[in-house]
Design a protein around this motif. Structure first.
Motif, PDB file in Angstrom:
ATOM      1  N   LEU A   1       0.822  -1.204   0.000  1.00  0.00           N
ATOM      2  CA  LEU A   1       0.000   0.000   0.000  1.00  0.00           C
ATOM      3  C   LEU A   1       0.858   1.257   0.000  1.00  0.00           C
ATOM      4  CD1 LEU A   1      -2.873   1.146   0.093  1.00  0.00           C
ATOM      5  CD2 LEU A   1      -2.702   1.153   2.575  1.00  0.00           C
ATOM      6  N   ALA A   2       2.025   1.218   0.640  1.00  0.00           N
ATOM      7  CA  ALA A   2       2.902   2.386   0.641  1.00  0.00           C
ATOM      8  C   ALA A   2       3.318   2.743  -0.773  1.00  0.00           C
ATOM      9  CB  ALA A   2       4.130   2.117   1.513  1.00  0.00           C
ATOM     10  N   VAL A   3       3.632   1.725  -1.576  1.00  0.00           N
ATOM     11  CA  VAL A   3       4.001   1.958  -2.973  1.00  0.00           C
ATOM     12  C   VAL A   3       2.809   2.509  -3.747  1.00  0.00           C
ATOM     13  CG1 VAL A   3       4.819   0.875  -5.089  1.00  0.00           C
ATOM     14  CG2 VAL A   3       5.747   0.149  -2.877  1.00  0.00           C
ATOM     15  N   ALA A   4       1.629   1.932  -3.530  1.00  0.00           N
ATOM     16  CA  ALA A   4       0.434   2.395  -4.223  1.00  0.00           C
ATOM     17  C   ALA A   4       0.119   3.846  -3.881  1.00  0.00           C
ATOM     18  CB  ALA A   4      -0.757   1.500  -3.876  1.00  0.00           C
ATOM     19  N   LEU A   5       0.221   4.204  -2.605  1.00  0.00           N
ATOM     20  CA  LEU A   5      -0.058   5.585  -2.196  1.00  0.00           C
ATOM     21  C   LEU A   5       0.939   6.543  -2.823  1.00  0.00           C
ATOM     22  CD1 LEU A   5      -0.867   5.012   1.586  1.00  0.00           C
ATOM     23  CD2 LEU A   5      -2.484   5.555  -0.236  1.00  0.00           C
ATOM     24  N   GLN A   6       2.181   6.124  -2.923  1.00  0.00           N
ATOM     25  CA  GLN A   6       3.205   6.965  -3.543  1.00  0.00           C
ATOM     26  C   GLN A   6       2.901   7.179  -5.025  1.00  0.00           C
ATOM     27  OE1 GLN A   6       7.360   5.447  -3.684  1.00  0.00           O
ATOM     28  NE2 GLN A   6       7.815   7.175  -2.339  1.00  0.00           N
ATOM     29  N   GLU A   7       2.399   6.144  -5.672  1.00  0.00           N
ATOM     30  CA  GLU A   7       2.048   6.272  -7.085  1.00  0.00           C
ATOM     31  C   GLU A   7       0.788   7.114  -7.288  1.00  0.00           C
ATOM     32  OE1 GLU A   7       3.824   1.936  -8.527  1.00  0.00           O
ATOM     33  OE2 GLU A   7       1.676   2.213  -8.265  1.00  0.00           O
ATOM     34  N   LEU A   8      -0.203   6.938  -6.411  1.00  0.00           N
ATOM     35  CA  LEU A   8      -1.467   7.649  -6.567  1.00  0.00           C
ATOM     36  C   LEU A   8      -1.359   9.121  -6.210  1.00  0.00           C
ATOM     37  CD1 LEU A   8      -3.820   4.956  -4.990  1.00  0.00           C
ATOM     38  CD2 LEU A   8      -3.775   5.630  -7.394  1.00  0.00           C
ATOM     39  N   HIS A   9      -0.578   9.433  -5.186  1.00  0.00           N
ATOM     40  CA  HIS A   9      -0.468  10.804  -4.704  1.00  0.00           C
ATOM     41  C   HIS A   9       1.007  11.145  -4.510  1.00  0.00           C
ATOM     42  CE1 HIS A   9      -4.780  10.725  -4.244  1.00  0.00           C
ATOM     43  NE2 HIS A   9      -4.695   9.704  -3.416  1.00  0.00           N
ATOM     44  N   SER A  10       1.665  11.427  -5.610  1.00  0.00           N
ATOM     45  CA  SER A  10       3.123  11.566  -5.609  1.00  0.00           C
ATOM     46  C   SER A  10       3.607  12.758  -4.786  1.00  0.00           C
ATOM     47  CB  SER A  10       3.629  11.691  -7.050  1.00  0.00           C
ATOM     48  OG  SER A  10       3.040  12.822  -7.690  1.00  0.00           O
ATOM     49  N   ARG A  11       2.737  13.733  -4.541  1.00  0.00           N
ATOM     50  CA  ARG A  11       3.164  14.906  -3.780  1.00  0.00           C
ATOM     51  C   ARG A  11       2.962  14.727  -2.279  1.00  0.00           C
ATOM     52  NH1 ARG A  11       0.765  20.200  -6.637  1.00  0.00           N
ATOM     53  NH2 ARG A  11       2.164  21.152  -5.078  1.00  0.00           N
ATOM     54  N   ALA A  12       2.285  13.683  -1.883  1.00  0.00           N
ATOM     55  CA  ALA A  12       2.050  13.450  -0.457  1.00  0.00           C
ATOM     56  C   ALA A  12       3.341  13.015   0.230  1.00  0.00           C
ATOM     57  CB  ALA A  12       0.975  12.386  -0.265  1.00  0.00           C
ATOM     58  N   GLU A  13       3.528  13.458   1.463  1.00  0.00           N
ATOM     59  CA  GLU A  13       4.650  12.997   2.277  1.00  0.00           C
ATOM     60  C   GLU A  13       4.188  11.772   3.063  1.00  0.00           C
ATOM     61  OE1 GLU A  13       7.075  15.993   4.301  1.00  0.00           O
ATOM     62  OE2 GLU A  13       5.716  17.487   3.443  1.00  0.00           O
ATOM     63  N   ILE A  14       4.872  10.656   2.853  1.00  0.00           N
ATOM     64  CA  ILE A  14       4.483   9.386   3.464  1.00  0.00           C
ATOM     65  C   ILE A  14       5.509   9.014   4.521  1.00  0.00           C
ATOM     66  CG2 ILE A  14       3.980   6.954   3.041  1.00  0.00           C
ATOM     67  CD1 ILE A  14       3.284   7.714   0.155  1.00  0.00           C
ATOM     68  N   MET A  15       5.033   8.831   5.741  1.00  0.00           N
ATOM     69  CA  MET A  15       5.945   8.472   6.836  1.00  0.00           C
ATOM     70  C   MET A  15       5.463   7.203   7.521  1.00  0.00           C
ATOM     71  SD  MET A  15       4.988  11.836   9.097  1.00  0.00           S
ATOM     72  CE  MET A  15       5.108  12.875   7.636  1.00  0.00           C
ATOM     73  N   LEU A  16       6.404   6.323   7.830  1.00  0.00           N
ATOM     74  CA  LEU A  16       6.100   5.045   8.457  1.00  0.00           C
ATOM     75  C   LEU A  16       6.645   5.050   9.880  1.00  0.00           C
ATOM     76  CD1 LEU A  16       6.244   4.483   5.270  1.00  0.00           C
ATOM     77  CD2 LEU A  16       6.596   2.110   5.906  1.00  0.00           C
ATOM     78  N   LEU A  17       5.775   4.772  10.836  1.00  0.00           N
ATOM     79  CA  LEU A  17       6.166   4.747  12.241  1.00  0.00           C
ATOM     80  C   LEU A  17       5.136   3.930  13.006  1.00  0.00           C
ATOM     81  CD1 LEU A  17       4.073   7.029  13.637  1.00  0.00           C
ATOM     82  CD2 LEU A  17       5.578   8.558  12.408  1.00  0.00           C
ATOM     83  N   GLY A  18       5.305   3.813  14.326  1.00  0.00           N
ATOM     84  CA  GLY A  18       4.317   3.063  15.090  1.00  0.00           C
ATOM     85  C   GLY A  18       4.828   2.640  16.443  1.00  0.00           C
ATOM     86  N   VAL A  19       4.042   1.798  17.116  1.00  0.00           N
ATOM     87  CA  VAL A  19       4.314   1.413  18.507  1.00  0.00           C
ATOM     88  C   VAL A  19       5.201   0.182  18.630  1.00  0.00           C
ATOM     89  CG1 VAL A  19       2.089   2.372  19.211  1.00  0.00           C
ATOM     90  CG2 VAL A  19       2.259  -0.072  18.717  1.00  0.00           C
TER      91      VAL A  19
END
Length: 464
Positions: A401-419
């Motif tokens: 999904l991270a790859v898909a989101l990057q392709e769909l919304h290339s200007r969005a800043e995507i950050m991965l984090l968590g508990v």
């Protein structure tokens, strides 16, 4: 009082509610596989998740994705303000043998300050962190100050692509300026961490055939072409004794630019046996050697071999043998080309017999763009919440999904984090989460939501 102080107090006050919510979520045996758990358990997890987010004031709905799973969609609209999207998942991996657990995996249990249960960290702990963050912001400010969306999918652990397919069909559902994928975690307890790199992945099924049927080893052994031996010879050529991957034509000298992975910590995290050291790759070991192997270089792993089990041993030379080989590559590497080189290498290094290479899976890697204003806001938020400077790390697993989101919304800043952090033992018996990590992550998310609206941790605010 400052915004940080008010939000920190609100998160502290909300922690008992977070534990209660997590207990109810863990009680849902939401394995998206009807052969393992009833479908009703996934339905219950989705229904509970939707109800919890509805209580925060978001408009919610549950949508069926193309693979049949249920995704919870929630949104607080505020026209003209930056849009934040939080993503996580409510499905879990199977508990496995109950005898391997020290307690019931479906009952949240506290031991030595940690909360135990299947999904406590991956990823129901992230659900409650997001919930706690949004509740804290509303409590302190009386409202959410910017546009916020939440997507909680129901089949991530099965890699069946339900949410990815839905996102591609309806890209507006996941449109945002900043996307927080809460499905990773920290390199150590209390050390805030961005995951900025995900390996690409591809698996092949490798078959060697030499004879129409097994042949008696006493009568034919020595001259009969042993398919299992040929297979093992080819597999052995994939790795050097120092641990480096040696696939012909595939670059294997990358250097990881982020935080190193200490050898003693890796040995602990991977549960290496006494006297067994981590592989360090070619040349003299250095602080970043393990990180290089994990996140900057390809790695071939033999996942399984078809061969007679010891319990069914016979004195026979095998005429057919198969293996599944998984290849992980850094995100800059073309995974299609890498998989092709893997197949050609196996064929070239098989000493005799007929070979067949069949592609089983293929997934692109992901590299985050970390120089935007949303990343700066999250860095400040994590620094304030954890009291430490964030570091960056990579992850071997892929999140399509991270790859898909990057392709769909290339200007969005995507950050991965968590508990999650190493002590959580995700996907293993006795999975757990540290409540302090939920607390700190929730505070960081709350500060981030405010920062995207122009409010900073040190800003003075009246008591709510």
């Amino acid at each position: 009082m400052t915004l940080h102080d008010l939000l920190a107090q609100a998160v502290d006050d909300l922690l008992p509610r977070a534990r209660s919510d997590l207990a109810h979520l863990v009680a849902c045996r939401s394995v998206f596989d009807r052969a393992i758990e009833p479908v009703s358990q996934c339905v219950a997890a989705a229904s509970l998740t939707e109800s919890l987010f509805s209580e925060t004031g978001l408009a919610t709905s549950t949508m069926r994705t193309p693979d049949g799973s249920l995704a919870v969609i929630a949104r607080h609209r505020m026209k003209g303000r930056p849009r934040i999207l939080f993503y996580t998942h409510h499905d879990v991996v199977p508990a496995g043998a109950l005898s391997d657990w020290d307690g019931n995996p479906w009952v949240l249990t506290e031991r030595d300050g940690r909360w135990y249960g299947r999904g406590a960290a991956d990823c129901k702990g992230n659900i409650v962190a997001i919930l706690t963050a949004l509740r804290a912001v509303r409590e302190v400010l009386g409202r959410l100050p910017t546009e916020v969306g939440v997507v909680v999918e129901g089949s991530e652990e099965q890699s069946s692509g339900g949410m990815e397919a839905l996102a591609r069909e309806r890209p507006k559902l996941v449109r945002a300026d900043a996307i927080v994928i809460a499905d990773t975690g920290n390199v150590a307890l209390g050390q805030p961490t961005f995951t900025t790199s995900l390996r690409g992945t591809g698996s092949v099924r490798f078959t060697v055939e030499t004879m129409a049927a097994p042949a008696h080893s006493g009568k034919y052994g020595g001259a009969a072409p042993d398919a299992l031996q040929a297979l093992v010879t080819a597999l052995a050529s994939l790795r050097a004794s120092d641990g480096s991957t040696t696939i012909d034509g595939l670059e294997a000298d990358g250097v990881w630019p982020g935080a190193p992975y200490a050898a003693d910590l890796f040995a602990q995290d991977a549960a290496l046996l006494d006297g067994v050291a981590p592989l360090a790759g070619p040349g003299d070991p250095h602080d970043g050697a393990i990180a290089d192997l994990l996140w900057a270089r390809p790695a071939a792993t033999v996942l399984a071999i078809d061969a007679p089990p010891l319990a069914q041993v016979t004195a026979a030379v095998q005429g057919r043998a198969r293996a599944i080989v998984n290849l992980r590559v850094p995100p800059h590497m073309d995974v299609v080309e890498a998989q092709r080189l893997l197949g050609e290498h196996l064929e070239r290094h098989t000493p005799y017999g007929r070979t067949e290479i069949r592609s089983l899976s293929l997934g692109r890697g992901f590299a985050a763009r970390t120089d935007g204003p949303a990343y700066d806001s999250m860095r400040r938020a994590m620094r304030a919440a954890f009291g430490r400077e964030p570091v960056t790390t990579g992850q071997g697993g892929s999140i399509p999904l991270a790859v898909a989101l990057q392709e769909l919304h290339s200007r969005a800043e995507i950050m991965l984090l968590g508990v999650e952090e190493p002590l959580c033992r995700i996907h293993a018996p006795n999975e757990s989460v540290d409540p302090g990590e939920i607390q700190r992550t929730a505070l960081a998310m709350a500060l981030f939501v405010c920062s995207m609206a122009g409010l900073e941790p040190g800003d003075d605010l009246p008591d709510p």
